[in-house]
Design a protein around this motif. Sequence first.
Motif, short mmCIF file in Angstrom:
data_model
loop_
_atom_site.label_atom_id
_atom_site.label_comp_id
_atom_site.label_asym_id
_atom_site.label_seq_id
_atom_site.Cartn_x
_atom_site.Cartn_y
_atom_site.Cartn_z
N VAL A 1 34.50 -21.11 5.11
CA VAL A 1 33.88 -21.32 4.41
C VAL A 1 32.28 -20.59 4.24
O VAL A 1 32.22 -19.91 2.57
N LYS B 162 29.94 -27.10 4.36
CA LYS B 162 30.25 -26.25 3.17
C LYS B 162 28.47 -27.28 3.21
O LYS B 162 27.94 -26.20 1.63
N TYR C 271 35.31 -30.05 6.49
CA TYR C 271 34.82 -28.99 5.18
C TYR C 271 33.90 -29.34 4.65
O TYR C 271 32.75 -28.29 4.29
N GLN C 272 34.23 -30.32 3.50
CA GLN C 272 32.40 -30.33 2.34
C GLN C 272 30.92 -30.52 4.02
O GLN C 272 30.37 -30.71 3.01
#
Lengths: 184, 265
Positions: free
Chosen positions: B14, B44, B40-41
């Motif tokens: 990220v 982030k 990942y979200q």
Amino acid sequence: MPADRERQLISDVQEGSHAAFRELVELHMRRVYDLAYGFVNDHDDAEDIAQEVFVKVYHSIKDFRQDSGFGTWLYRIAANTSLDRVKQRKRAVARLVPMEESQIAVAAADPGMDLIDTSAHIERALHELPTLQRAVVILRHMEGFSTKQVSGILKCSEGTVKTHLHRGLKKMRKLLYNVSEVRR
Amino acid sequence: MRHAEIRQLLYEYVRGELDAVQMKSIEEHLARCNKCFGEYQVVKEALRLVPVRSEHPSAERSAEFWDQFALAVEARTKASKKRIVATNPLVEEILSLFAFRRPLVLAGAGASLVILAALFVWSSGLLQPPSEGEYTQMLDGASTDPVRVELASYYRKSKILLVGISNMEPERGQRIDLTVEKEAARQLVQQARYLDSKSLDDRSRALVGALERILIELANMEEQADLPDVEIVRSGIRHDNMLFKIRMAESDMVVSQKNEMQTEN
């Protein structure tokens, strides 16, 4: 400062040089202070911890071997001293009531809440993390040490650092998510 | 790469801290793995909510604070050293010289030798350590010399004051109330000036003068002082080995007094 100069300073301190110790303190004092502040979120405590760290360094530098990194050793002392202080605080007063997500959301709904409040919520969420996760998030994310440096400071593998960072950030995101949602 | 490895690298991904090969590898993995994409979200979003510290807390402290920081560390180091060593103040005086001051090690060793010599002389019966009663006797007029009485009083009061200053252990960050000490120092400076005007032997004159300099420094301090200010006075006391010199001068005076009394008898 070049590494050679720092090594020379350490040697001088080990031989009892007052001036060299002062130079060494001045070289690292701000970073040690910032690190301590990351743990305790209080200027007076950060000052006290930073001073205590250098007192410990002074008393044990004779045993420090130059083949290991001075920075890693110093920041390990700083992290441990800071963590000890946090533990003392928690034992002394249960003033930090465990934060519920609903509490954050209610607080966040206040339209008067400013950036300082946001910062306070981040600090409180940080202090909800288990000790090692908190240390990793502060060192790696907030203070910008590399994964390798953090593994040296906390005496754990780089994989452990990465795992704790991932888990710590996930938990913080969970705690802070409602604040963000309410504000939108 | 396996899922666990991918998740360990998501933070760096990220932040764009990985090399091109790793970035591409993770990108491809995220494109085909919903679970890792979800992780990942989360990372982030976490980085959006928990920003990297843009300003260092240390920057909120004044330049003066940082100028004094090393001094405060030094003072605290000495204080912690004092707690470690024996409670005998004379031993403390000597050991404190070793902290930070390697150039003074020889001076400290010299002082130790003098102390050992004095102890040897005392134990041999050639010189008896003065008792509080003997001082009182001198001050009560057993000595016919008013200057000597004044000198004994000056030494005794100065010693009490300097021991008090040396043993102070103030709370961190709190100012120290020196009202009483300043007043005592002012009176002792007056006493020193009286003694300056009298006929004294060279050794006594030097000691009266050295003490006077410390007392003036103390008398001129603010009533609510900072620890570093007090530390300056303390370092003067230690540097000049002042308490030891006073004790030796007092011993000399008692011996001299005894000898005179024996001669008279």
